[in-house]
Scaffold this motif. Sequence first.
Motif, mmCIF file in Angstrom:
data_model
loop_
_atom_site.group_PDB
_atom_site.id
_atom_site.type_symbol
_atom_site.label_atom_id
_atom_site.label_comp_id
_atom_site.label_asym_id
_atom_site.label_seq_id
_atom_site.Cartn_x
_atom_site.Cartn_y
_atom_site.Cartn_z
ATOM 1 N N SER A 166 0.521 43.247 52.404
ATOM 2 C CA SER A 166 -0.476 44.245 51.993
ATOM 3 C C SER A 166 0.100 45.215 50.967
ATOM 4 O O SER A 166 1.311 45.322 50.807
ATOM 5 N N PHE A 167 -0.799 45.935 50.291
ATOM 6 C CA PHE A 167 -0.366 46.873 49.257
ATOM 7 C C PHE A 167 0.383 48.076 49.817
ATOM 8 O O PHE A 167 0.892 48.900 49.068
ATOM 9 N N LYS A 168 0.469 48.156 51.116
ATOM 10 C CA LYS A 168 1.241 49.239 51.726
ATOM 11 C C LYS A 168 2.719 49.104 51.360
ATOM 12 O O LYS A 168 3.458 50.071 51.373
ATOM 13 N N GLU A 169 3.131 47.897 51.031
ATOM 14 C CA GLU A 169 4.530 47.732 50.624
ATOM 15 C C GLU A 169 4.775 48.385 49.244
ATOM 16 O O GLU A 169 5.886 48.789 48.929
ATOM 17 N N GLY A 225 -1.134 49.695 61.447
ATOM 18 C CA GLY A 225 -0.540 48.354 61.423
ATOM 19 C C GLY A 225 0.153 48.012 60.128
ATOM 20 O O GLY A 225 1.381 47.915 60.076
ATOM 21 N N ASN A 226 -0.620 47.896 59.051
ATOM 22 C CA ASN A 226 -0.050 47.390 57.802
ATOM 23 C C ASN A 226 0.994 48.331 57.180
ATOM 24 O O ASN A 226 1.998 47.876 56.637
ATOM 25 N N THR A 227 0.756 49.625 57.258
ATOM 26 C CA THR A 227 1.701 50.584 56.689
ATOM 27 C C THR A 227 3.030 50.526 57.445
ATOM 28 O O THR A 227 4.109 50.500 56.845
ATOM 29 N N GLY A 279 2.965 54.455 43.836
ATOM 30 C CA GLY A 279 3.283 53.053 44.159
ATOM 31 C C GLY A 279 2.015 52.224 44.191
ATOM 32 O O GLY A 279 1.926 51.131 43.606
ATOM 33 N N MET A 280 0.996 52.754 44.851
ATOM 34 C CA MET A 280 -0.282 52.042 44.933
ATOM 35 C C MET A 280 -0.993 51.980 43.593
ATOM 36 O O MET A 280 -1.737 51.037 43.309
ATOM 37 N N GLY A 281 -0.759 53.000 42.793
ATOM 38 C CA GLY A 281 -1.391 53.041 41.468
ATOM 39 C C GLY A 281 -0.962 51.874 40.585
ATOM 40 O O GLY A 281 -1.632 51.554 39.594
ATOM 41 N N GLN A 328 -12.620 48.355 46.152
ATOM 42 C CA GLN A 328 -11.591 48.357 47.198
ATOM 43 C C GLN A 328 -12.193 48.861 48.504
ATOM 44 O O GLN A 328 -13.152 49.638 48.488
ATOM 45 N N ALA A 329 -11.625 48.423 49.623
ATOM 46 C CA ALA A 329 -12.023 48.975 50.921
ATOM 47 C C ALA A 329 -11.094 50.133 51.250
ATOM 48 O O ALA A 329 -9.895 50.038 51.015
ATOM 49 N N VAL A 330 -11.653 51.219 51.792
ATOM 50 C CA VAL A 330 -10.837 52.411 52.048
ATOM 51 C C VAL A 330 -10.900 52.883 53.502
ATOM 52 O O VAL A 330 -11.945 52.815 54.155
ATOM 53 N N GLY A 331 -9.748 53.366 53.953
ATOM 54 C CA GLY A 331 -9.653 53.969 55.277
ATOM 55 C C GLY A 331 -9.327 55.440 55.116
ATOM 56 O O GLY A 331 -10.062 56.318 55.551
ATOM 57 N N SER A 332 -8.215 55.700 54.439
ATOM 58 C CA SER A 332 -7.873 57.085 54.111
ATOM 59 C C SER A 332 -8.372 57.402 52.698
ATOM 60 O O SER A 332 -8.605 58.551 52.360
ATOM 61 N N GLY A 333 -8.491 56.364 51.893
ATOM 62 C CA GLY A 333 -8.926 56.553 50.507
ATOM 63 C C GLY A 333 -7.760 56.705 49.543
ATOM 64 O O GLY A 333 -7.956 56.876 48.335
ATOM 65 N N THR A 334 -6.534 56.618 50.079
ATOM 66 C CA THR A 334 -5.357 56.818 49.221
ATOM 67 C C THR A 334 -5.345 55.845 48.039
ATOM 68 O O THR A 334 -5.005 56.227 46.911
ATOM 69 N N GLY A 335 -5.727 54.609 48.299
ATOM 70 C CA GLY A 335 -5.742 53.608 47.227
ATOM 71 C C GLY A 335 -6.703 54.010 46.103
ATOM 72 O O GLY A 335 -6.386 53.870 44.921
ATOM 73 N N GLY A 336 -7.865 54.526 46.484
ATOM 74 C CA GLY A 336 -8.864 54.940 45.495
ATOM 75 C C GLY A 336 -8.352 56.103 44.661
ATOM 76 O O GLY A 336 -8.482 56.130 43.431
ATOM 77 N N THR A 378 -9.740 47.252 61.400
ATOM 78 C CA THR A 378 -9.251 48.449 62.094
ATOM 79 C C THR A 378 -8.437 49.372 61.183
ATOM 80 O O THR A 378 -8.410 50.577 61.403
ATOM 81 N N VAL A 379 -7.769 48.816 60.162
ATOM 82 C CA VAL A 379 -6.965 49.696 59.297
ATOM 83 C C VAL A 379 -7.832 50.628 58.448
ATOM 84 O O VAL A 379 -7.320 51.513 57.781
ATOM 85 N N LEU A 380 -9.144 50.439 58.496
ATOM 86 C CA LEU A 380 -10.031 51.318 57.717
ATOM 87 C C LEU A 380 -10.568 52.487 58.549
ATOM 88 O O LEU A 380 -11.562 53.100 58.202
ATOM 89 N N THR A 381 -9.913 52.762 59.682
ATOM 90 C CA THR A 381 -10.462 53.780 60.586
ATOM 91 C C THR A 381 -9.558 55.005 60.653
ATOM 92 O O THR A 381 -8.760 55.145 61.561
ATOM 93 N N PRO A 438 -8.754 41.401 56.906
ATOM 94 C CA PRO A 438 -10.082 42.011 57.085
ATOM 95 C C PRO A 438 -10.464 43.085 56.056
ATOM 96 O O PRO A 438 -11.594 43.060 55.551
ATOM 97 N N PRO A 439 -9.580 44.042 55.693
ATOM 98 C CA PRO A 439 -10.031 45.029 54.692
ATOM 99 C C PRO A 439 -10.381 44.391 53.345
ATOM 100 O O PRO A 439 -11.305 44.847 52.660
ATOM 101 N N SER A 440 -9.661 43.346 52.984
ATOM 102 C CA SER A 440 -9.986 42.654 51.728
ATOM 103 C C SER A 440 -11.342 41.953 51.856
ATOM 104 O O SER A 440 -12.082 41.832 50.871
ATOM 105 N N LEU A 468 -7.888 43.122 46.216
ATOM 106 C CA LEU A 468 -7.683 42.533 47.531
ATOM 107 C C LEU A 468 -6.308 42.993 47.995
ATOM 108 O O LEU A 468 -5.278 42.455 47.610
ATOM 109 N N ALA A 469 -6.374 44.049 48.807
ATOM 110 C CA ALA A 469 -5.150 44.797 49.096
ATOM 111 C C ALA A 469 -4.288 44.149 50.169
ATOM 112 O O ALA A 469 -3.173 44.607 50.430
ATOM 113 N N GLY A 470 -4.789 43.103 50.781
ATOM 114 C CA GLY A 470 -3.982 42.417 51.789
ATOM 115 C C GLY A 470 -4.376 40.962 51.898
ATOM 116 O O GLY A 470 -5.551 40.617 51.896
ATOM 117 N N GLY A 471 -3.370 40.081 51.953
ATOM 118 C CA GLY A 471 -3.682 38.660 52.116
ATOM 119 C C GLY A 471 -2.442 37.796 52.108
ATOM 120 O O GLY A 471 -1.319 38.271 51.905
#
Length: 416
Positions: A102-105, A129-131, A209-211, A230-238, A302-305, A353-355, A381-384
Amino acid sequence: MGKFKLKCLKCGREYGQEYRLTCENDDAFLRAEYLEKRLELRNQPGIGRFHSWLPVQEELTTDAGPITYKSEAFARELGLSNLYIGFSGYWPERGAFIKTCSFKELEAHPTMQLLKETGGKAIVLASAGNTGRAFAHVSALTGTDVYIVVPESGASNLWLPEEPTESIHLISMSPGNDYTDAINLAGRIAKLPGMIPEGGARNIARRDGMGTVMLDAAVTIGKMPDQYFQAVGSGTGGISVWEAAMRLRDDGRFGQKIPKLQLAQNLPFVPMYNAWQEKRREIIPELDMKDAKKQVEETYATVLTNRTPPYGVMGGLYDALTDTDGIMYAVTREEAIEAKALFEAIEGIDILPPSAVATASLLKAVEAGNVDKDETILLNLAGGGYKRLKEDYTLYQIEPVATAKNPDISLDELNI
Ligand SMILES: Cc1ncc(COP(=O)(O)O)c(C=O)c1O
């Protein structure tokens, strides 16, 4: 000579190169201002290519980085002529080597490097999870201590493509606690001597990093996309791609128009979607996430919560949506699962799932006429590539060193 400085978005106060999350005067975001105003690609295999706009002195040498490619089959299915896929995950056939999938890396590598360069020894974070997996992986590679608090629902996501090291300290929470409870406990642990809070969206290393997803897309396409999904949970990616786009605009070679953010959440937990429908800066819990814990339990991705996303804060997601005249979508579990099956069958790689939620939002956008057929669209597609990874690697589960009953547990009792 310094490489960047930090500037408060509200009062303009400037700080040097430090691991700093907040301004001393107010609670607005800090943003990095880089000395290099032109993106000069470095000769590195992954994220280190984008060293110009990463807040670290030493170039990152990891092969983990974002990739961008032009979709043919899936684009045809949707009737789009300029659909680009930003993929963060494992797909060696396309040059994608993020082995935690995932893009958390992309956040973890620069954060851990900045920590090292500013003298920090141990970092604390909460994760759904992913982070956590991403930071644990970088800890295994570098030996830097990481303390990760994860809700029970996320614990199974804490695997690694190598044997876990003693530098990884996983604290799992009992059932009934969610991601936000993990954030609260991590906040308490981070106050212990020697611990540095990772900081979430306030952490500029994480955002920049995400940018790089946007930077990679602009470099590959030759200009910035018109539309960003993009799918967002915290919105940091956006927030991160919005900031990256502003740097690209100032660079001058990638166009002057900042991409429109088209972001998605997963029903029933859609607080930012609800607030944005009314163009409200504040999330009102009773209105926007009634019975939040129950909603979280019912959410497929779940990572979008995240119950406390950086939405209203100055420089947060509300500002990013406002600036780009953005759109938000609420995607059902069924829509996400259907979109995942369609994408995987056509493009030949598995997605998380978020992707799937992001893909479903693009289908909705096409149907609603929110994109033109010939516009340049970036689907992040931030994870796959999890299934693909398992073909090549043995995965190891990280065992918790402690379990917390609730976020208020005595830290002595936790014994970490
Ligand atoms: C693959 C993937 N996509 C999207 C998200 C949402 O990211 P954010 O919480 O930064 O909005 C996450 C969060 O973990 C994720 O792992």
